[in-house]
Design a protein around this motif. Sequence first.
Motif, PDB file in Angstrom:
ATOM      1  N   GLN A  71      42.377  48.373  55.594  1.00  0.00           N
ATOM      2  CA  GLN A  71      43.485  47.491  55.955  1.00  0.00           C
ATOM      3  C   GLN A  71      43.335  46.171  55.213  1.00  0.00           C
ATOM      4  O   GLN A  71      42.251  45.580  55.186  1.00  0.00           O
ATOM      5  CB  GLN A  71      43.472  47.226  57.465  1.00  0.00           C
ATOM      6  N   ILE A  72      44.419  45.715  54.630  1.00  0.00           N
ATOM      7  CA  ILE A  72      44.457  44.382  54.021  1.00  0.00           C
ATOM      8  C   ILE A  72      44.950  43.413  55.085  1.00  0.00           C
ATOM      9  O   ILE A  72      45.922  43.694  55.802  1.00  0.00           O
ATOM     10  CB  ILE A  72      45.377  44.355  52.793  1.00  0.00           C
ATOM     11  N   ARG A  73      44.266  42.283  55.170  1.00  0.00           N
ATOM     12  CA  ARG A  73      44.690  41.221  56.094  1.00  0.00           C
ATOM     13  C   ARG A  73      44.490  39.874  55.409  1.00  0.00           C
ATOM     14  O   ARG A  73      43.668  39.733  54.511  1.00  0.00           O
ATOM     15  CB  ARG A  73      43.864  41.242  57.383  1.00  0.00           C
ATOM     16  N   GLY A  74      45.228  38.900  55.870  1.00  0.00           N
ATOM     17  CA  GLY A  74      45.007  37.524  55.449  1.00  0.00           C
ATOM     18  C   GLY A  74      45.251  37.248  53.981  1.00  0.00           C
ATOM     19  O   GLY A  74      44.665  36.334  53.418  1.00  0.00           O
ATOM     20  N   MET A  75      46.134  38.021  53.356  1.00  0.00           N
ATOM     21  CA  MET A  75      46.440  37.736  51.959  1.00  0.00           C
ATOM     22  C   MET A  75      47.314  36.490  51.897  1.00  0.00           C
ATOM     23  O   MET A  75      48.334  36.393  52.582  1.00  0.00           O
ATOM     24  CB  MET A  75      47.165  38.897  51.306  1.00  0.00           C
ATOM     25  N   GLN A  93      42.779  43.625  42.803  1.00  0.00           N
ATOM     26  CA  GLN A  93      41.347  43.549  43.104  1.00  0.00           C
ATOM     27  C   GLN A  93      41.023  44.336  44.371  1.00  0.00           C
ATOM     28  O   GLN A  93      40.051  45.083  44.425  1.00  0.00           O
ATOM     29  CB  GLN A  93      40.910  42.093  43.259  1.00  0.00           C
ATOM     30  N   ALA A  94      41.848  44.184  45.395  1.00  0.00           N
ATOM     31  CA  ALA A  94      41.647  44.913  46.651  1.00  0.00           C
ATOM     32  C   ALA A  94      41.749  46.416  46.428  1.00  0.00           C
ATOM     33  O   ALA A  94      40.924  47.189  46.931  1.00  0.00           O
ATOM     34  CB  ALA A  94      42.669  44.461  47.692  1.00  0.00           C
ATOM     35  N   GLU A  95      42.746  46.834  45.655  1.00  0.00           N
ATOM     36  CA  GLU A  95      42.912  48.265  45.381  1.00  0.00           C
ATOM     37  C   GLU A  95      41.710  48.824  44.625  1.00  0.00           C
ATOM     38  O   GLU A  95      41.242  49.925  44.919  1.00  0.00           O
ATOM     39  CB  GLU A  95      44.206  48.507  44.608  1.00  0.00           C
ATOM     40  N   GLN A  96      41.211  48.076  43.654  1.00  0.00           N
ATOM     41  CA  GLN A  96      40.030  48.520  42.908  1.00  0.00           C
ATOM     42  C   GLN A  96      38.822  48.631  43.828  1.00  0.00           C
ATOM     43  O   GLN A  96      38.035  49.576  43.719  1.00  0.00           O
ATOM     44  CB  GLN A  96      39.737  47.572  41.740  1.00  0.00           C
ATOM     45  N   TYR A  97      38.661  47.677  44.727  1.00  0.00           N
ATOM     46  CA  TYR A  97      37.557  47.726  45.680  1.00  0.00           C
ATOM     47  C   TYR A  97      37.651  48.989  46.541  1.00  0.00           C
ATOM     48  O   TYR A  97      36.663  49.696  46.741  1.00  0.00           O
ATOM     49  CB  TYR A  97      37.543  46.476  46.566  1.00  0.00           C
ATOM     50  N   VAL A  98      38.843  49.283  47.058  1.00  0.00           N
ATOM     51  CA  VAL A  98      39.034  50.461  47.913  1.00  0.00           C
ATOM     52  C   VAL A  98      38.699  51.731  47.140  1.00  0.00           C
ATOM     53  O   VAL A  98      38.071  52.647  47.687  1.00  0.00           O
ATOM     54  CB  VAL A  98      40.464  50.488  48.504  1.00  0.00           C
ATOM     55  N   ILE A  99      39.056  51.792  45.875  1.00  0.00           N
ATOM     56  CA  ILE A  99      38.706  52.956  45.051  1.00  0.00           C
ATOM     57  C   ILE A  99      37.188  53.116  44.975  1.00  0.00           C
ATOM     58  O   ILE A  99      36.664  54.221  45.109  1.00  0.00           O
ATOM     59  CB  ILE A  99      39.338  52.844  43.643  1.00  0.00           C
ATOM     60  N   THR A 100      36.458  52.004  44.792  1.00  0.00           N
ATOM     61  CA  THR A 100      34.991  52.088  44.711  1.00  0.00           C
ATOM     62  C   THR A 100      34.390  52.556  46.032  1.00  0.00           C
ATOM     63  O   THR A 100      33.291  53.112  46.048  1.00  0.00           O
ATOM     64  CB  THR A 100      34.328  50.740  44.327  1.00  0.00           C
ATOM     65  N   GLN A 101      35.104  52.355  47.128  1.00  0.00           N
ATOM     66  CA  GLN A 101      34.636  52.793  48.452  1.00  0.00           C
ATOM     67  C   GLN A 101      35.161  54.186  48.805  1.00  0.00           C
ATOM     68  O   GLN A 101      35.023  54.631  49.935  1.00  0.00           O
ATOM     69  CB  GLN A 101      35.080  51.781  49.517  1.00  0.00           C
ATOM     70  N   LYS A 102      35.787  54.834  47.824  1.00  0.00           N
ATOM     71  CA  LYS A 102      36.374  56.165  47.999  1.00  0.00           C
ATOM     72  C   LYS A 102      37.436  56.190  49.105  1.00  0.00           C
ATOM     73  O   LYS A 102      37.627  57.205  49.788  1.00  0.00           O
ATOM     74  CB  LYS A 102      35.292  57.212  48.240  1.00  0.00           C
ATOM     75  N   GLY A 103      38.128  55.080  49.254  1.00  0.00           N
ATOM     76  CA  GLY A 103      39.222  55.002  50.213  1.00  0.00           C
ATOM     77  C   GLY A 103      40.416  55.787  49.712  1.00  0.00           C
ATOM     78  O   GLY A 103      40.649  55.881  48.508  1.00  0.00           O
ATOM     79  N   ASN A 104      41.157  56.384  50.637  1.00  0.00           N
ATOM     80  CA  ASN A 104      42.325  57.156  50.212  1.00  0.00           C
ATOM     81  C   ASN A 104      43.639  56.623  50.763  1.00  0.00           C
ATOM     82  O   ASN A 104      44.685  57.206  50.549  1.00  0.00           O
ATOM     83  CB  ASN A 104      42.156  58.643  50.531  1.00  0.00           C
ATOM     84  N   LEU A 105      43.581  55.469  51.470  1.00  0.00           N
ATOM     85  CA  LEU A 105      44.815  54.872  51.965  1.00  0.00           C
ATOM     86  C   LEU A 105      44.568  53.397  52.263  1.00  0.00           C
ATOM     87  O   LEU A 105      43.529  53.038  52.826  1.00  0.00           O
ATOM     88  CB  LEU A 105      45.278  55.586  53.242  1.00  0.00           C
ATOM     89  N   ILE A 106      45.522  52.569  51.869  1.00  0.00           N
ATOM     90  CA  ILE A 106      45.521  51.150  52.213  1.00  0.00           C
ATOM     91  C   ILE A 106      46.766  50.904  53.053  1.00  0.00           C
ATOM     92  O   ILE A 106      47.854  51.366  52.710  1.00  0.00           O
ATOM     93  CB  ILE A 106      45.573  50.255  50.953  1.00  0.00           C
ATOM     94  N   TRP A 107      46.586  50.173  54.137  1.00  0.00           N
ATOM     95  CA  TRP A 107      47.726  49.835  54.990  1.00  0.00           C
ATOM     96  C   TRP A 107      47.587  48.385  55.452  1.00  0.00           C
ATOM     97  O   TRP A 107      46.521  47.786  55.355  1.00  0.00           O
ATOM     98  CB  TRP A 107      47.822  50.790  56.185  1.00  0.00           C
ATOM     99  N   PHE A 108      48.697  47.839  55.945  1.00  0.00           N
ATOM    100  CA  PHE A 108      48.689  46.470  56.463  1.00  0.00           C
ATOM    101  C   PHE A 108      49.988  46.189  57.190  1.00  0.00           C
ATOM    102  O   PHE A 108      50.960  46.943  57.078  1.00  0.00           O
ATOM    103  CB  PHE A 108      48.483  45.431  55.349  1.00  0.00           C
ATOM    104  N   ASN A 109      49.982  45.095  57.934  1.00  0.00           N
ATOM    105  CA  ASN A 109      51.177  44.571  58.581  1.00  0.00           C
ATOM    106  C   ASN A 109      51.735  43.492  57.661  1.00  0.00           C
ATOM    107  O   ASN A 109      51.124  42.445  57.500  1.00  0.00           O
ATOM    108  CB  ASN A 109      50.842  43.974  59.944  1.00  0.00           C
TER     109      ASN A 109
END
Length: 145
Positions: A71-75, A93-109
Amino acid sequence: MIEIKNIDYTTTFSVRHPVLRDEKPIESCFFDGDDLKTTVHFGLFCDKKLVGVISIFKNKNAIFSAQNQFQIRGMAVLKECQGKNFGKQLLDQAEQYVITQKGNLIWFNARENAVPFYQKSGYEIVSDAFEIKDIGTHFIMYKKN
């Protein structure tokens, strides 16, 4: 010169406060999970001045079936620095970080006024509008990796 680097969560407050929590106490800039080891915070510095921040939380939202969610927060980017592509750089930058963590979904409000910004980067709305008390209208948005 533009530089993005890891920062401590308390460092985010100098940007979160004027952009996201204006006229609220500084304590409102602390988000649940800010201090967890699984949360990372990035700051964008322009000529060594912090002008933008983004935080990435390892956090599962039950509306998605993906297992490794973030989850992205506080942008936030200081008002005088908006429109200079800094938000896009932080999001990348956030998306690249999530890829390095093998994340498969980013979400936020997403705040209502920020929806077009996120849509330009391929994020989709997945909820009806909802209110966050004293903050405003939001939508849940997401993007799969």
